[in-house]
Motif scaffolding. Sequence first.
Motif, PDB file in Angstrom:
ATOM      1  N   ASP A   1       0.814  -1.288   0.109  1.00  0.00           N
ATOM      2  CA  ASP A   1      -0.162   0.113  -0.084  1.00  0.00           C
ATOM      3  C   ASP A   1       0.601   1.302   0.010  1.00  0.00           C
ATOM      4  OD1 ASP A   1      -2.632  -1.046  -0.201  1.00  0.00           O
ATOM      5  OD2 ASP A   1      -3.051  -0.817   1.732  1.00  0.00           O
ATOM      6  N   ARG A   2       1.838   1.471  -0.109  1.00  0.00           N
ATOM      7  CA  ARG A   2       2.649   2.388  -0.769  1.00  0.00           C
ATOM      8  C   ARG A   2       2.581   2.647  -1.589  1.00  0.00           C
ATOM      9  NH1 ARG A   2       8.443   1.463  -1.323  1.00  0.00           N
ATOM     10  NH2 ARG A   2       7.691  -0.779  -1.447  1.00  0.00           N
ATOM     11  N   ILE A   3       2.933   3.999  -1.822  1.00  0.00           N
ATOM     12  CA  ILE A   3       1.991   4.964  -2.830  1.00  0.00           C
ATOM     13  C   ILE A   3       3.061   5.228  -4.251  1.00  0.00           C
ATOM     14  CG2 ILE A   3       1.336   7.061  -4.174  1.00  0.00           C
ATOM     15  CD1 ILE A   3      -0.264   7.690  -1.625  1.00  0.00           C
ATOM     16  N   VAL A   4       2.474   4.502  -5.466  1.00  0.00           N
ATOM     17  CA  VAL A   4       3.593   4.380  -6.339  1.00  0.00           C
ATOM     18  C   VAL A   4       3.311   5.985  -7.349  1.00  0.00           C
ATOM     19  CG1 VAL A   4       4.330   3.356  -9.169  1.00  0.00           C
ATOM     20  CG2 VAL A   4       3.826   1.889  -7.180  1.00  0.00           C
ATOM     21  N   THR A   5       2.651   6.064  -7.427  1.00  0.00           N
ATOM     22  CA  THR A   5       2.015   7.914  -7.989  1.00  0.00           C
ATOM     23  C   THR A   5       0.226   7.236  -8.207  1.00  0.00           C
ATOM     24  OG1 THR A   5       2.609   8.547  -9.854  1.00  0.00           O
ATOM     25  CG2 THR A   5       1.584   6.312 -10.356  1.00  0.00           C
ATOM     26  N   GLU A   6       0.182   8.986  -8.312  1.00  0.00           N
ATOM     27  CA  GLU A   6      -1.243   9.458  -7.147  1.00  0.00           C
ATOM     28  C   GLU A   6      -2.232  10.361  -9.106  1.00  0.00           C
ATOM     29  OE1 GLU A   6      -3.117  10.934  -3.924  1.00  0.00           O
ATOM     30  OE2 GLU A   6      -0.215  10.511  -3.458  1.00  0.00           O
ATOM     31  N   ARG A   7      -3.275  10.474  -9.056  1.00  0.00           N
ATOM     32  CA  ARG A   7      -3.566  11.832  -9.585  1.00  0.00           C
ATOM     33  C   ARG A   7      -4.738  12.069  -8.800  1.00  0.00           C
ATOM     34  NH1 ARG A   7      -2.926  14.417 -13.940  1.00  0.00           N
ATOM     35  NH2 ARG A   7      -1.082  14.303 -13.111  1.00  0.00           N
ATOM     36  N   GLU A   8      -5.122  13.308  -8.057  1.00  0.00           N
ATOM     37  CA  GLU A   8      -6.608  13.678  -7.170  1.00  0.00           C
ATOM     38  C   GLU A   8      -7.212  14.588  -7.957  1.00  0.00           C
ATOM     39  OE1 GLU A   8      -4.878  15.447  -3.969  1.00  0.00           O
ATOM     40  OE2 GLU A   8      -5.016  13.843  -2.550  1.00  0.00           O
ATOM     41  N   ASN A   9      -8.124  14.772  -7.098  1.00  0.00           N
ATOM     42  CA  ASN A   9      -8.911  15.984  -7.813  1.00  0.00           C
ATOM     43  C   ASN A   9      -9.897  15.795  -9.227  1.00  0.00           C
ATOM     44  OD1 ASN A   9      -9.072  16.897  -5.515  1.00  0.00           O
ATOM     45  ND2 ASN A   9      -7.657  17.801  -5.808  1.00  0.00           N
ATOM     46  N   ILE A  10     -10.124  14.370  -9.427  1.00  0.00           N
ATOM     47  CA  ILE A  10     -10.835  14.328 -11.391  1.00  0.00           C
ATOM     48  C   ILE A  10     -11.900  14.085 -10.771  1.00  0.00           C
ATOM     49  CG2 ILE A  10     -10.582  13.056 -12.889  1.00  0.00           C
ATOM     50  CD1 ILE A  10      -8.090  11.685 -12.437  1.00  0.00           C
ATOM     51  N   GLY A  11     -12.747  15.478 -11.524  1.00  0.00           N
ATOM     52  CA  GLY A  11     -14.346  16.409 -11.591  1.00  0.00           C
ATOM     53  C   GLY A  11     -15.022  14.814 -12.683  1.00  0.00           C
ATOM     54  N   PRO A  12     -15.763  15.471 -12.140  1.00  0.00           N
ATOM     55  CA  PRO A  12     -16.777  14.019 -12.872  1.00  0.00           C
ATOM     56  C   PRO A  12     -16.829  14.296 -14.158  1.00  0.00           C
ATOM     57  CG  PRO A  12     -18.625  14.137 -10.617  1.00  0.00           C
ATOM     58  CD  PRO A  12     -17.086  15.220 -11.378  1.00  0.00           C
ATOM     59  N   GLY A  13     -16.504  13.784 -15.081  1.00  0.00           N
ATOM     60  CA  GLY A  13     -17.287  14.050 -17.157  1.00  0.00           C
ATOM     61  C   GLY A  13     -15.750  14.177 -17.074  1.00  0.00           C
ATOM     62  N   THR A  14     -14.299  14.511 -16.589  1.00  0.00           N
ATOM     63  CA  THR A  14     -13.068  15.086 -16.511  1.00  0.00           C
ATOM     64  C   THR A  14     -12.453  13.666 -17.063  1.00  0.00           C
ATOM     65  OG1 THR A  14     -12.578  15.611 -14.487  1.00  0.00           O
ATOM     66  CG2 THR A  14     -13.834  16.857 -15.753  1.00  0.00           C
ATOM     67  N   LYS A  15     -11.020  14.479 -17.809  1.00  0.00           N
ATOM     68  CA  LYS A  15     -10.195  13.174 -18.385  1.00  0.00           C
ATOM     69  C   LYS A  15      -9.070  13.867 -17.360  1.00  0.00           C
ATOM     70  CE  LYS A  15     -12.282  11.338 -21.936  1.00  0.00           C
ATOM     71  NZ  LYS A  15     -11.720  11.630 -23.484  1.00  0.00           N
ATOM     72  N   ALA A  16      -7.831  12.857 -17.084  1.00  0.00           N
ATOM     73  CA  ALA A  16      -6.559  13.365 -16.116  1.00  0.00           C
ATOM     74  C   ALA A  16      -5.662  12.134 -16.857  1.00  0.00           C
ATOM     75  CB  ALA A  16      -6.550  13.179 -15.167  1.00  0.00           C
ATOM     76  N   ALA A  17      -4.374  12.444 -17.457  1.00  0.00           N
ATOM     77  CA  ALA A  17      -3.818  11.949 -17.826  1.00  0.00           C
ATOM     78  C   ALA A  17      -2.324  11.949 -16.823  1.00  0.00           C
ATOM     79  CB  ALA A  17      -2.797  11.897 -19.171  1.00  0.00           C
ATOM     80  N   LEU A  18      -1.860  10.225 -15.420  1.00  0.00           N
ATOM     81  CA  LEU A  18      -0.857  10.392 -15.185  1.00  0.00           C
ATOM     82  C   LEU A  18       0.386   9.078 -16.168  1.00  0.00           C
ATOM     83  CD1 LEU A  18       0.139  10.179 -12.319  1.00  0.00           C
ATOM     84  CD2 LEU A  18      -1.649   8.403 -11.360  1.00  0.00           C
ATOM     85  N   THR A  19       1.173   9.475 -16.145  1.00  0.00           N
ATOM     86  CA  THR A  19       2.869   9.187 -16.072  1.00  0.00           C
ATOM     87  C   THR A  19       3.547   8.837 -15.416  1.00  0.00           C
ATOM     88  OG1 THR A  19       2.300  10.032 -18.190  1.00  0.00           O
ATOM     89  CG2 THR A  19       4.638   9.056 -17.729  1.00  0.00           C
ATOM     90  N   ALA A  20       3.727   7.926 -15.124  1.00  0.00           N
ATOM     91  CA  ALA A  20       5.478   6.965 -14.118  1.00  0.00           C
ATOM     92  C   ALA A  20       5.706   6.140 -14.061  1.00  0.00           C
ATOM     93  CB  ALA A  20       3.697   6.873 -12.840  1.00  0.00           C
ATOM     94  N   GLU A  21       6.934   6.201 -13.654  1.00  0.00           N
ATOM     95  CA  GLU A  21       8.278   4.644 -14.242  1.00  0.00           C
ATOM     96  C   GLU A  21       7.941   3.659 -12.824  1.00  0.00           C
ATOM     97  OE1 GLU A  21      12.864   4.536 -13.095  1.00  0.00           O
ATOM     98  OE2 GLU A  21      12.227   6.535 -14.765  1.00  0.00           O
ATOM     99  N   ILE A  22       7.597   2.998 -13.867  1.00  0.00           N
ATOM    100  CA  ILE A  22       6.840   1.330 -12.632  1.00  0.00           C
ATOM    101  C   ILE A  22       7.409   0.262 -13.215  1.00  0.00           C
ATOM    102  CG2 ILE A  22       4.708   0.307 -11.823  1.00  0.00           C
ATOM    103  CD1 ILE A  22       3.644   2.829 -12.810  1.00  0.00           C
ATOM    104  N   LYS A  23       8.433  -0.353 -11.798  1.00  0.00           N
ATOM    105  CA  LYS A  23       9.279  -1.399 -12.364  1.00  0.00           C
ATOM    106  C   LYS A  23       8.233  -2.761 -12.742  1.00  0.00           C
ATOM    107  CE  LYS A  23      13.044   0.113  -9.710  1.00  0.00           C
ATOM    108  NZ  LYS A  23      14.290   0.124  -8.532  1.00  0.00           N
ATOM    109  N   ALA A  24       8.908  -4.169 -13.268  1.00  0.00           N
ATOM    110  CA  ALA A  24       7.888  -5.317 -12.946  1.00  0.00           C
ATOM    111  C   ALA A  24       6.996  -5.268 -11.015  1.00  0.00           C
ATOM    112  CB  ALA A  24       9.001  -6.240 -13.815  1.00  0.00           C
TER     113      ALA A  24
END
Length: 384
Positions: free
Chosen positions: A79-102
């Motif tokens: 449950d440690r956080i790799v990445t996150e994006r908050e405050n995504i409102g109804p009907g909207t979009k957001a993109a989140l780019t992260a470096e993640i290992k296997a």
Amino acid sequence: MRAVRTTAVTALAGAAVLAAVTGCTAKSDAKGDADGITVTAKDDSCEVSKKEFPAGHVTLNVENRGSKVTEVYVLYPDDRIVTERENIGPGTKAALTAEIKAGSYAIVCKPGMTGAGIRQTVTLTGGASAPKRSAEMDAAVAAYRQYVQAQADETLPKVKVFTDAVRAGDLEAAKKAYAASRIGWERTEPVAESFGDIDPKVDVREDGLEEGQDPAKDWTGWHRLEKALWQDKKITTREKQLADLLDKDLADWVKRVGKAEITPTSMANGAKELLDEVATGKVTGEEERYSHTDLVDFKANVEGAQKSFELLKPVAAKNDAALVAELDKQFAALNTLLDRYRADKTGYDFTSYDKVGKAQRKELSDGVNALAEPLSKLAAAVVK
């Protein structure tokens, strides 16, 4: 602290601030849906387009089709956080780019930004090593790691001034030391929050407690002491015990900071998270509701975000010079706006936030949103 992690943003905050913040993410900042993973968040589900995909630089294209503001996390198995994006409102979009290992991870949607969320387990395939980075990226990560450690190290003695005053029962001295004790934490909060368990101990607000928790027993940290000092106007044996506990928990944070997982994309995403902190807590006056020292936290959040940006600028400038120019402009504008509320240009003696009027708060909110929109594109620019 992100009380929005465990409790919905109040109606007063949501109407003005979240509409602006989420509205600016309506257009995806990813390279394109074909190059990423689609996450469809609804009030009762969290749909992921692929359950298995290659490790490396991963883009999550999030669409909120629910009726509530949501947030999306990528979590390690513990449950440690790799990445996150908050405050995504109804009907909207957001993109989140992260470096993640296997490895195995959970993608979590939190409708209403409350509770444990709705989880989907995903597997990232490929080698265990991190994606290849340029020398400039490595230099940025190394410098940021030094910055985060320095901020943590410098926080402990400032906290001790605060907690010593609490233990001495000196109400006025404790009030005077409170805001300064939080600056290093606020500058680097996304790294602290990545550990998962420290933030709820030291920086939770009363309305951020989990369901079933008793404020009298379970509420600890800065804001519990803030309430005692400014609202209750007394220091009891319980507050002195909480001062000891705050010292202990923050010492644990300092020891663990050096082991934090830091990547170029986590730096970029962390900068955006700090602006979200401002939008959902500081601008609304919710964060420091008793002391009204919100502008100190506000400035520290902006400084932390700007530090990440400045370290990543050599990389981002090669890939998206126009974005870097816009970020330079918006950081300068927001800092100029904040300077209106400080006694001098280098100190942290800011106007008490209860003295900041509705029109002025709107102006601050607009400044935050003008910066948050281009800042949400920084991670993608770094890995182009």
